[in-house]
Write a protein that holds these residues in place. Structure first.
Motif, PDB file in Angstrom:
ATOM      1  N   ILE A  11      -4.142  14.119  -0.900  1.00 49.65           N
ATOM      2  CA  ILE A  11      -5.357  13.369  -0.540  1.00 49.65           C
ATOM      3  C   ILE A  11      -5.190  11.875  -0.793  1.00 49.65           C
ATOM      4  O   ILE A  11      -6.034  11.080  -0.370  1.00 49.65           O
ATOM      5  CB  ILE A  11      -6.618  13.882  -1.286  1.00 49.65           C
ATOM      6  N   GLY A  12      -4.115  11.492  -1.478  1.00 50.70           N
ATOM      7  CA  GLY A  12      -3.825  10.060  -1.642  1.00 50.70           C
ATOM      8  C   GLY A  12      -3.787   9.384  -0.280  1.00 50.70           C
ATOM      9  O   GLY A  12      -4.272   8.260  -0.110  1.00 50.70           O
ATOM     10  N   ILE A  13      -3.237  10.091   0.696  1.00 48.58           N
ATOM     11  CA  ILE A  13      -3.119   9.533   2.055  1.00 48.58           C
ATOM     12  C   ILE A  13      -4.510   9.408   2.693  1.00 48.58           C
ATOM     13  O   ILE A  13      -4.846   8.388   3.289  1.00 48.58           O
ATOM     14  CB  ILE A  13      -2.197  10.448   2.891  1.00 48.58           C
ATOM     15  N   ASP A  14      -5.329  10.434   2.490  1.00 49.86           N
ATOM     16  CA  ASP A  14      -6.675  10.431   3.098  1.00 49.86           C
ATOM     17  C   ASP A  14      -7.536   9.310   2.518  1.00 49.86           C
ATOM     18  O   ASP A  14      -8.198   8.573   3.252  1.00 49.86           O
ATOM     19  CB  ASP A  14      -7.387  11.783   2.851  1.00 49.86           C
ATOM     20  N   VAL A  65       0.884  -4.066   3.548  1.00 52.67           N
ATOM     21  CA  VAL A  65       2.205  -3.554   3.934  1.00 52.67           C
ATOM     22  C   VAL A  65       2.336  -2.118   3.441  1.00 52.67           C
ATOM     23  O   VAL A  65       2.331  -1.852   2.233  1.00 52.67           O
ATOM     24  CB  VAL A  65       3.320  -4.433   3.321  1.00 52.67           C
ATOM     25  N   MET A  66       2.423  -1.178   4.391  1.00 51.41           N
ATOM     26  CA  MET A  66       2.496   0.245   4.035  1.00 51.41           C
ATOM     27  C   MET A  66       3.901   0.625   3.589  1.00 51.41           C
ATOM     28  O   MET A  66       4.870   0.339   4.299  1.00 51.41           O
ATOM     29  CB  MET A  66       2.143   1.101   5.262  1.00 51.41           C
ATOM     30  N   LEU A  67       3.998   1.275   2.475  1.00 46.29           N
ATOM     31  CA  LEU A  67       5.303   1.772   2.014  1.00 46.29           C
ATOM     32  C   LEU A  67       5.236   3.306   2.008  1.00 46.29           C
ATOM     33  O   LEU A  67       4.256   3.878   1.521  1.00 46.29           O
ATOM     34  CB  LEU A  67       5.598   1.239   0.614  1.00 46.29           C
ATOM     35  N   PRO A  68       6.258   3.958   2.536  1.00 49.24           N
ATOM     36  CA  PRO A  68       6.171   5.415   2.738  1.00 49.24           C
ATOM     37  C   PRO A  68       6.526   6.237   1.491  1.00 49.24           C
ATOM     38  O   PRO A  68       6.658   7.454   1.589  1.00 49.24           O
ATOM     39  CB  PRO A  68       7.217   5.638   3.840  1.00 49.24           C
ATOM     40  N   TRP A  69       6.669   5.602   0.341  1.00 53.30           N
ATOM     41  CA  TRP A  69       7.144   6.312  -0.836  1.00 53.30           C
ATOM     42  C   TRP A  69       6.225   7.486  -1.178  1.00 53.30           C
ATOM     43  O   TRP A  69       5.026   7.335  -1.297  1.00 53.30           O
ATOM     44  CB  TRP A  69       7.234   5.374  -2.051  1.00 53.30           C
ATOM     45  N   GLY A  70       6.823   8.638  -1.365  1.00 53.74           N
ATOM     46  CA  GLY A  70       6.044   9.834  -1.668  1.00 53.74           C
ATOM     47  C   GLY A  70       6.939  11.045  -1.525  1.00 53.74           C
ATOM     48  O   GLY A  70       8.165  10.914  -1.334  1.00 53.74           O
ATOM     49  N   ALA A  71       6.351  12.233  -1.576  1.00 57.15           N
ATOM     50  CA  ALA A  71       7.140  13.465  -1.572  1.00 57.15           C
ATOM     51  C   ALA A  71       7.926  13.656  -0.268  1.00 57.15           C
ATOM     52  O   ALA A  71       9.105  14.020  -0.301  1.00 57.15           O
ATOM     53  CB  ALA A  71       6.228  14.661  -1.820  1.00 57.15           C
ATOM     54  N   VAL A  93       0.853  -1.186   0.000  1.00 57.31           N
ATOM     55  CA  VAL A  93       0.000   0.000   0.000  1.00 57.31           C
ATOM     56  C   VAL A  93       0.891   1.239   0.000  1.00 57.31           C
ATOM     57  O   VAL A  93       1.721   1.428   0.893  1.00 57.31           O
ATOM     58  CB  VAL A  93      -0.936   0.004   1.235  1.00 57.31           C
ATOM     59  N   ILE A  94       0.733   2.050  -1.037  1.00 58.11           N
ATOM     60  CA  ILE A  94       1.535   3.272  -1.168  1.00 58.11           C
ATOM     61  C   ILE A  94       0.571   4.458  -1.177  1.00 58.11           C
ATOM     62  O   ILE A  94       0.060   4.843  -2.235  1.00 58.11           O
ATOM     63  CB  ILE A  94       2.374   3.228  -2.474  1.00 58.11           C
ATOM     64  N   PRO A  95       0.286   5.032  -0.010  1.00 58.39           N
ATOM     65  CA  PRO A  95      -0.685   6.140   0.022  1.00 58.39           C
ATOM     66  C   PRO A  95      -0.225   7.334  -0.814  1.00 58.39           C
ATOM     67  O   PRO A  95      -1.031   8.017  -1.426  1.00 58.39           O
ATOM     68  CB  PRO A  95      -0.783   6.489   1.509  1.00 58.39           C
ATOM     69  N   GLY A  96       1.103   7.604  -0.792  1.00 61.48           N
ATOM     70  CA  GLY A  96       1.650   8.670  -1.638  1.00 61.48           C
ATOM     71  C   GLY A  96       1.513  10.038  -1.016  1.00 61.48           C
ATOM     72  O   GLY A  96       1.882  10.245   0.142  1.00 61.48           O
ATOM     73  N   ASP A  97       0.955  10.972  -1.770  1.00 59.84           N
ATOM     74  CA  ASP A  97       0.922  12.386  -1.362  1.00 59.84           C
ATOM     75  C   ASP A  97      -0.508  12.911  -1.240  1.00 59.84           C
ATOM     76  O   ASP A  97      -1.445  12.343  -1.805  1.00 59.84           O
ATOM     77  CB  ASP A  97       1.616  13.248  -2.428  1.00 59.84           C
ATOM     78  N   MET A 136      -2.218   2.099  -4.734  1.00 58.84           N
ATOM     79  CA  MET A 136      -1.603   3.420  -4.656  1.00 58.84           C
ATOM     80  C   MET A 136      -2.671   4.492  -4.448  1.00 58.84           C
ATOM     81  O   MET A 136      -3.776   4.377  -5.008  1.00 58.84           O
ATOM     82  CB  MET A 136      -0.866   3.700  -5.970  1.00 58.84           C
ATOM     83  N   GLY A 137      -2.334   5.512  -3.657  1.00 59.87           N
ATOM     84  CA  GLY A 137      -3.261   6.627  -3.454  1.00 59.87           C
ATOM     85  C   GLY A 137      -3.120   7.620  -4.592  1.00 59.87           C
ATOM     86  O   GLY A 137      -3.781   7.525  -5.613  1.00 59.87           O
ATOM     87  N   ALA A 138      -2.227   8.583  -4.428  1.00 63.93           N
ATOM     88  CA  ALA A 138      -1.970   9.556  -5.490  1.00 63.93           C
ATOM     89  C   ALA A 138      -0.589  10.147  -5.248  1.00 63.93           C
ATOM     90  O   ALA A 138      -0.113  10.179  -4.115  1.00 63.93           O
ATOM     91  CB  ALA A 138      -3.029  10.652  -5.477  1.00 63.93           C
ATOM     92  N   LEU A 139       0.028  10.589  -6.321  1.00 54.99           N
ATOM     93  CA  LEU A 139       1.365  11.180  -6.218  1.00 54.99           C
ATOM     94  C   LEU A 139       1.359  12.574  -6.811  1.00 54.99           C
ATOM     95  O   LEU A 139       0.706  12.827  -7.824  1.00 54.99           O
ATOM     96  CB  LEU A 139       2.385  10.328  -6.992  1.00 54.99           C
ATOM     97  N   GLY A 140       2.130  13.464  -6.183  1.00 48.92           N
ATOM     98  CA  GLY A 140       2.261  14.825  -6.704  1.00 48.92           C
ATOM     99  C   GLY A 140       2.318  15.780  -5.532  1.00 48.92           C
ATOM    100  O   GLY A 140       1.506  15.670  -4.601  1.00 48.92           O
ATOM    101  N   ASP A 141       3.312  16.674  -5.543  1.00 52.15           N
ATOM    102  CA  ASP A 141       3.477  17.605  -4.430  1.00 52.15           C
ATOM    103  C   ASP A 141       4.163  18.852  -4.987  1.00 52.15           C
ATOM    104  O   ASP A 141       5.156  18.736  -5.708  1.00 52.15           O
ATOM    105  CB  ASP A 141       4.357  16.941  -3.355  1.00 52.15           C
ATOM    106  N   PRO A 142       3.641  20.026  -4.629  1.00 52.72           N
ATOM    107  CA  PRO A 142       4.228  21.255  -5.183  1.00 52.72           C
ATOM    108  C   PRO A 142       5.697  21.452  -4.799  1.00 52.72           C
ATOM    109  O   PRO A 142       6.421  22.173  -5.470  1.00 52.72           O
ATOM    110  CB  PRO A 142       3.352  22.372  -4.603  1.00 52.72           C
TER     111      PRO A 142
END
Ligand code: IPM
Ligand code: MN
Length: 384
Positions: free
Chosen positions: A38-41, A64-70, A32-36, A97-103
């Protein structure tokens, strides 16, 4: 799991099998990669709902949570750890996967590695995006209901304009030349078109619409034309329909009921599935699966990370929850997938959801409602 000999897979105490029989003792293992943003929410709610089905139907999920993200990228400089993609492929039954992208990462470097990297490295050539309206109230089109908006889009997911081949010459000057190549291979075009026909056949559908821009892109899309003709000839019971991409977008708005299966390239598929998402009530409603049939595949909502709404308990988790249902269906957990879809339908029809569906629930409360609905509707039945 794929267990062909010769592959160097990590040993597990018990062999895990994809499409395990209901009631199996073996846990289904999901990265599980929540990402960035609202992906986390939304991922938290998808996890809640997966666990609810686990409780009700007695199947074990190892998430299994993976912390990959911004955040992780900014702290460590690592987007995907070494061998990270091989680990996803070899040690998990599926990836959520949740979502990826961060300013804070303006060039989207980490998102490219994590999201597009997983699509490419695991060769997830099918982007399966259902477009299914759950309630007429949510459709922006006049007088259209669930019977009119119910098709699936297959987006080629490993080539086209997304391969990152090209370059910039004299960048930043008035003489800049920027080249971005579109790659179309016989193998790539063939396997996605074939998948679309096979899906149609397996689901009793009678039409497959292929969309390209072969009137202008006379080399790359001539290949799509050729392959479409070849594959269609192998499926005599299915009517092949062709629309140029501009006409397809127009027809999706004019009369979406004509579509059963749409197949198109990576870029066009990206665009028409946002349009498709809106036909079902918004980007927050849309689910997707990135598949390599028979192998470890990845599931994610179609929406992005929407940093503005992150952590505010306002994001719509339904697209993520329906992506979890797609994942469970892919893993052979049909009862669990059906239970999720039924609970989501109830949430939508009774307006127990977030603002995007006209409701007043937060992200968490929407997940709670759907999880409770799954338990309420299915517990009695499974206890018998
Ligand atoms: C999607 C997204 C991605 C894509 C972006 C984030 C690169 O829009 O999954 O549709 O274009 O594939
Ligand atoms: Mn997109």
């Amino acid at each position: 799991m794929n267990t062909e000999p010769g592959t160097n897979r990590t040993q597990h105490p018990e062999p895990r099998t994809r499409h395990a029989a209901p009631g199996t003792r073996h846990p289904i293992c999901v990265a599980v990669i929540p990402g960035d943003g609202i992906g986390i929410d939304v991922t938290a709610e998808a996890v809640k709902v997966i666990q609810a089905t686990g409780e009700v139907f007695g199947r074990r999920f190892e998430l299994v949570m993976l912390p990959w993200g911004a955040d992780y990228f900014l702290e460590t400089g690592i987007s995907v750890p070494p061998n990270g993609h091989a680990m996803l492929r070899d040690e998990f039954d599926a990836i959520f996967m949740g979502a990826l992208g961060d300013p804070r990462v303006p060039d989207m470097r980490h998102a490219r590695d994590i999201l597009l990297g997983t699509r490419f490295e695991l060769d997830l050539y099918v982007n399966h995006r259902p477009v299914k309206l759950l309630d007429a109230r949510l459709c922006p089109l006049k007088d259209r209901g669930p019977e009119d908006v119910n098709f699936v889009a297959f987006r080629e997911n490993t080539e086209g304009l997304y391969v990152n081949i090209g370059g910039r010459f004299k960048a930043g000057t008035p003489d800049e030349i920027a080249v971005q190549e579109e790659i179309n291979t016989y193998k790539g075009v063939h396997r996605i078109i074939r998948h679309a026909f096979e899906h149609a056949k397996a689901h009793g559908q009678t039409k497959v619409c292929m969309s390209d821009k072969s009137n202008a892109l006379t080399f790359g899309h001539a290949l799509w034309q050729r392959v479409f003709g070849e594959v269609a000839a192998e499926f005599p019971g299915i009517e092949p329909v062709h629309l140029y991409i501009d006409a397809l977008t127009m027809q999706m708005v004019k009369n979406p009921a004509q579509f059963q299966v749409i197949v198109t390239n990576n870029m066009f598929g990206d665009i028409v599935t946002d349009l498709g998402a809106q036909l079902q009530g918004g980007l927050g409603m849309a689910a997707s699966g990135n598949l390599h049939p028979g192998k470890t595949s990845m599931f994610e909502p179609v929406h992005g990370s929407a940093p503005k709404y992150a952590g505010k308990n306002v994001a719509n988790p339904i697209g993520a929850i329906l992506s979890a249902a797609l994942m469970l269906e892919y893993l052979g957990c049909a009862r669990e997938a059906d239970a999720i879809e039924a609970a989501v339908r109830t949430a939508v029809q009774t307006v127990n959801g977030p603002a995007e569906i006209g409701g007043s629930l937060g992200t968490k409360e929407t997940g709670d409602f759907i999880a409770a609905e799954i338990k309420k509707t299915n517990t009695e039945r499974t206890r018998k």
